[in-house]
Design an enzyme around this catalytic site. Structure first.
Site, PDB file in Angstrom:
ATOM      1  CG  PHE A  85     -20.928  -2.885  20.235  1.00 55.01           C
ATOM      2  CD1 PHE A  85     -21.544  -4.094  20.498  1.00 55.01           C
ATOM      3  CD2 PHE A  85     -20.916  -2.430  18.924  1.00 55.01           C
ATOM      4  CE1 PHE A  85     -22.132  -4.842  19.484  1.00 55.01           C
ATOM      5  CE2 PHE A  85     -21.498  -3.169  17.893  1.00 55.01           C
ATOM      6  CZ  PHE A  85     -22.114  -4.382  18.180  1.00 55.01           C
TER       7      PHE A  85
ATOM      8  CD  GLU B  26     -15.919  -4.779  26.468  1.00 51.42           C
ATOM      9  OE1 GLU B  26     -16.751  -4.067  27.063  1.00 51.42           O
ATOM     10  OE2 GLU B  26     -16.109  -5.986  26.204  1.00 51.42           O
ATOM     11  NE  ARG B  27     -17.600  -5.415  21.776  1.00 51.64           N
ATOM     12  CZ  ARG B  27     -18.659  -6.104  21.377  1.00 51.64           C
ATOM     13  NH1 ARG B  27     -19.038  -6.066  20.135  1.00 51.64           N
ATOM     14  NH2 ARG B  27     -19.338  -6.831  22.236  1.00 51.64           N
TER      15      ARG B  27
ATOM     16  CB  ALA C  74     -23.444   1.011  28.153  1.00 52.52           C
TER      17      ALA C  74
ATOM     18  CD  GLU D  40     -29.393  -9.902  19.340  1.00 55.88           C
ATOM     19  OE1 GLU D  40     -28.755 -10.350  20.306  1.00 55.88           O
ATOM     20  OE2 GLU D  40     -29.913  -8.772  19.333  1.00 55.88           O
TER      21      GLU D  40
ATOM     22  CB  CYS E 155     -31.582  -4.076  20.712  1.00 58.21           C
ATOM     23  SG  CYS E 155     -32.144  -2.436  21.094  1.00 58.21           S
TER      24      CYS E 155
ATOM     25  CE  LYS F 107     -18.350  -2.948  31.285  1.00 56.88           C
ATOM     26  NZ  LYS F 107     -17.753  -2.631  29.974  1.00 56.88           N
TER      27      LYS F 107
HETATM   28  P1  NAD Z   1     -22.502  -7.649  25.430  1.00 57.32           P
HETATM   29  O1  NAD Z   1     -23.443  -8.409  26.272  1.00 57.32           O
HETATM   30  O2  NAD Z   1     -21.365  -8.354  24.799  1.00 57.32           O
HETATM   31  O3  NAD Z   1     -21.859  -6.457  26.296  1.00 57.32           O
HETATM   32  C1  NAD Z   1     -22.666  -5.592  27.055  1.00 57.32           C
HETATM   33  C2  NAD Z   1     -21.904  -5.192  28.302  1.00 57.32           C
HETATM   34  O4  NAD Z   1     -21.703  -6.347  29.129  1.00 57.32           O
HETATM   35  C3  NAD Z   1     -20.520  -4.631  28.003  1.00 57.32           C
HETATM   36  O5  NAD Z   1     -20.293  -3.522  28.828  1.00 57.32           O
HETATM   37  C4  NAD Z   1     -19.574  -5.786  28.294  1.00 57.32           C
HETATM   38  O6  NAD Z   1     -18.337  -5.356  28.789  1.00 57.32           O
HETATM   39  C5  NAD Z   1     -20.321  -6.598  29.338  1.00 57.32           C
HETATM   40  N1  NAD Z   1     -20.115  -8.043  29.190  1.00 57.32           N
HETATM   41  C6  NAD Z   1     -19.968  -8.726  28.029  1.00 57.32           C
HETATM   42  N2  NAD Z   1     -19.870 -10.042  28.290  1.00 57.32           N
HETATM   43  C7  NAD Z   1     -19.945 -10.196  29.616  1.00 57.32           C
HETATM   44  C8  NAD Z   1     -19.922 -11.330  30.485  1.00 57.32           C
HETATM   45  N3  NAD Z   1     -19.761 -12.575  30.030  1.00 57.32           N
HETATM   46  N4  NAD Z   1     -20.062 -11.126  31.810  1.00 57.32           N
HETATM   47  C9  NAD Z   1     -20.230  -9.891  32.296  1.00 57.32           C
HETATM   48  N5  NAD Z   1     -20.245  -8.776  31.515  1.00 57.32           N
HETATM   49  C10 NAD Z   1     -20.113  -8.921  30.198  1.00 57.32           C
HETATM   50  O7  NAD Z   1     -23.383  -6.888  24.343  1.00 57.32           O
HETATM   51  P2  NAD Z   1     -22.871  -6.045  23.112  1.00 57.32           P
HETATM   52  O8  NAD Z   1     -22.307  -6.981  22.099  1.00 57.32           O
HETATM   53  O9  NAD Z   1     -22.042  -4.910  23.571  1.00 57.32           O
HETATM   54  O10 NAD Z   1     -24.250  -5.434  22.567  1.00 57.32           O
HETATM   55  C11 NAD Z   1     -25.080  -6.109  21.677  1.00 57.32           C
HETATM   56  C12 NAD Z   1     -26.212  -6.784  22.400  1.00 57.32           C
HETATM   57  O11 NAD Z   1     -26.946  -5.824  23.148  1.00 57.32           O
HETATM   58  C13 NAD Z   1     -27.228  -7.395  21.443  1.00 57.32           C
HETATM   59  O12 NAD Z   1     -27.620  -8.638  21.942  1.00 57.32           O
HETATM   60  C14 NAD Z   1     -28.387  -6.409  21.464  1.00 57.32           C
HETATM   61  O13 NAD Z   1     -29.628  -6.953  21.139  1.00 57.32           O
HETATM   62  C15 NAD Z   1     -28.334  -5.962  22.878  1.00 57.32           C
HETATM   63  N6  NAD Z   1     -29.016  -4.681  23.055  1.00 57.32           N
HETATM   64  C16 NAD Z   1     -30.230  -4.695  23.652  1.00 57.32           C
HETATM   65  C17 NAD Z   1     -30.935  -3.515  23.804  1.00 57.32           C
HETATM   66  C18 NAD Z   1     -32.286  -3.514  24.433  1.00 57.32           C
HETATM   67  O14 NAD Z   1     -32.740  -2.459  24.831  1.00 57.32           O
HETATM   68  N7  NAD Z   1     -32.949  -4.652  24.545  1.00 57.32           N
HETATM   69  C19 NAD Z   1     -30.368  -2.310  23.369  1.00 57.32           C
HETATM   70  C20 NAD Z   1     -29.098  -2.337  22.780  1.00 57.32           C
HETATM   71  C21 NAD Z   1     -28.431  -3.528  22.633  1.00 57.32           C
END
Ligand code: NAD
Length: 540
Positions: free
Chosen positions: A173, A200-201, A171, A404, A305, A197
């Site tokens: 943050f 982490e934030r 998931a 974005e 999002c 999972k």
């Molecule tokens: P993120 O991709 O940084 O993190 C999401 C999850 O992936 C976290 O649990 C994190 O620990 C993990 N993660 C982060 N980087 C990783 C990597 N390099 N390799 C493997 N795992 C990794 O996203 P975020 O900053 O937590 O959330 C914001 C993003 O989520 C925005 O881009 C937003 O548009 C998107 N979002 C999309 C939807 C949708 O339904 N389309 C809904 C909510 C959020």
């Protein structure tokens, strides 16, 4: 804890004393494995700071390999019995959970304000949208019904939807309650077990929901929570016992998880980033359109999002701009528990720096910053990650349009005609959602028919369907997946996979269909059988 304001401190103390899995007074977030909240033995901890004051709230472990293995073991063991529970028992769990979440909505919302920073009202909405998925899951007996027909005399074929096994959910943050609740109820009522999972934030809300699942009667091991960053995510993608992964988050992580998970033979659905456009027609109800636009652009500090991040002003709708700027300049930015706050800080200092950098890039690339939220002062919270509402006139070639931003920043672009506006929106690689504001049925109909984004709003700024429908953000599904796999740079798209989150899509994602063909000769009710037949069965 001198750092937290009195509103936050009171809630942090109350939550920390009442909930087992998490702490908001400088303690730790626990793993939840086999029904127990267990302290991690890791030596790697991630600090969660209050976004308004930078006060340490809690520390999140990078779950160790051994702890991760024990979570998978617990989920595998629990699957053997959970898959055989009756659908009514699983429905009962969903019914109990929905009642408990409703009772504890404000507690969960308090945890979200503390860790994530959004306003209390917005945090209640975060819980409510997740609760609606639980409510939908309560209909599981009907949702799981199969099909049956007699295919030949006395021979029936029937379908049944059976669970996959151990599933995983990763998931982001920005919706710490809603997104865990997109997957927890759907995976579990379909008979699977789940490793979640959270981000982490801000894992607090997910840990509280896990406690509510336990109170709702969920057996040990059916839901497990692990924490961390890339190592934990890779462990999920590589573990042979995990059959399916639901991911929501940014594009870099989503593309990596989709590629690695599918290479390892797992079913993967990945909801990713967005750039959502609102088209404003000259005949729009101006008041409604401008308020909706600002709410969708700046609500939750733009960290949604489905935030509207681009306004396309068509023809004389460009005259709305001064009014839009004036309204945006009046939005109140402060801490999430403060009364009258329109939006709070962004979640981390790094996010603030990134957003401010993208605003600066607009200036460098020839954009016109009409309202600049950089350097906003919130006197009571001098250390907060605040960015004020920002409006930038830009073109589609600029970085601030292409990236974005995920902050309270609205890009404004002018076009002369509706056709130009539709072409502009469709040229964008993201496909989460798009909205139009108009009083004309024919214009709305044309937009609805021609726009490619998967979730369309007509005078509705954030057109997320309720969970008896599925989330239908699109682009990069089907053949574009192959394109994604061979790409070396990060794909810009909103969805990878074939089966959507929740609704009927969610049921399909978490189940596989089995068919049984059975023959019970009605003649045999009276006489002995006909003996062995070696012929290929034919239709009789
Ligand atoms: P993120 O991709 O940084 O993190 C999401 C999850 O992936 C976290 O649990 C994190 O620990 C993990 N993660 C982060 N980087 C990783 C990597 N390099 N390799 C493997 N795992 C990794 O996203 P975020 O900053 O937590 O959330 C914001 C993003 O989520 C925005 O881009 C937003 O548009 C998107 N979002 C999309 C939807 C949708 O339904 N389309 C809904 C909510 C959020």
């Amino acid at each position: 804890m001198p750092g937290l304001n009195s509103l936050s401190l009171e809630r942090a103390e109350q939550l920390s004393s009442q909930w087992k899995g998490t702490n908001f007074l400088g303690g730790t977030a626990k793993n939840f494995i086999d029904g127990e909240f267990r302290e991690s033995t890791t030596d790697k901890w991630i600090e969660i700071l209050d976004p308004s004051t930078q006060t340490l709230l809690s520390r999140v472990p990078e779950t160790t390999n051994e702890e991760f293995e024990s979570a998978v073991e617990a989920a595998s063991k629990a699957f053997q019995s959970w898959r055989k529970t009756s659908v009514l028992k699983r429905q009962r769990f969903a019914l109990e959970l929905q009642a408990l979440i409703r009772q504890n909505m404000d507690n969960i919302a308090n945890a979200i304000v503390l860790e994530q920073g959004k306003t209390f009202g917005d945090a209640q909405g975060d819980v409510l949208r997740g609760l609606q998925v639980v409510e939908t899951a309560c209909a599981i007996p009907t949702l799981l019904m199969g099909e049956k027909i007699e295919v030949s005399k006395d021979m029936d074929t029937e379908t049944r939807k059976v669970p996959l096994g151990v599933c995983a959910s990763i998931a982001p943050f920005n919706f710490p309650a809603m997104i865990p609740l997109w997957t927890i109820p759907m995976a579990i009522v379909t008979g699977n077990t789940l490793i979640l999972k959270p981000s982490e934030r801000d894992p607090g809300a997910a840990l509280m929901i896990a406690e509510l699942c336990q109170r709702a009667g969920l057996p040990n091991g059916v839901l497990n929570i692990v924490h961390g960053t890339v190592p934990t995510v890779n462990a999920i993608c590589n573990h042979p016992k995990i059959k399916a992964i639901s991911f929501v988050g940014g594009n870099r992580a989503g593309q990596h998880i989709y590629n690695l998970g599918t290479q390892n033979g797992k079913r993967v659905q990945a909801n990713m980033g967005a750039k959502n456009h609102a088209v404003i027609m000259p005949d729009a109800n101006k008041d409604q359109a401008l308020n909706a636009l600002l709410g969708a652009a700046c609500g939750a500090a733009g960290q949604r999002c489905m935030a509207i991040s681009v306004a396309v002003l068509v023809g004389t709708a460009q005259q709305f701009l001064p009014d839009l700027i004036e309204r945006a300049s009046k939005l109140k930015v402060s801490q999430g528990f403060e009364k009258g706050t329109d939006f709070g800080p962004v979640t981390t200092p790094a996010a603030k720096t990134r957003i401010e950098g993208l605003i600066a890039s607009a200036k460098k690339e020839g954009g016109n910053i009409l309202l600049d939220g950089r350097g906003i002062q919130v006197p009571e919270y001098p250390n907060g990650n605040f960015v004020g509402a920002t409006i930038i006139e830009a073109t589609t070639s600029m970085t601030c349009y292409k990236e974005e931003i995920f902050g309270p920043v609205l890009i404004v672009i002018n076009t002369n005609t509706l056709d130009e506006a539709i072409a502009l929106v469709n040229d964008n690689p993201y496909g989460n959602g798009s909205a139009i504001f108009t009083q004309s049925g024919p214009i709305a109909r044309k937009f609805e028919t021609e726009i490619e984004a998967g979730q369309i709003g007509i005078n509705v700024p954030i057109p997320v369907p309720l969970p008896f429908f599925s989330w239908t953000g699109n682009k990069a599904s089907g053949s574009q997946i192959i394109f994604c796999i061979i790409m070396t740079k990060v794909l810009q798209a909103s969805f990878l996979g074939d089966i959507n989150f929740y609704g009927k899509g969610g049921i399909s994602f978490y189940t596989q269909t089995k068919t049984t063909t059975s023959l019970w000769r009605s003649d045999d009710a009276n006489v002995a059988g006909e003996g062995v037949s070696l012929n290929m069965p034919t239709m009789k």
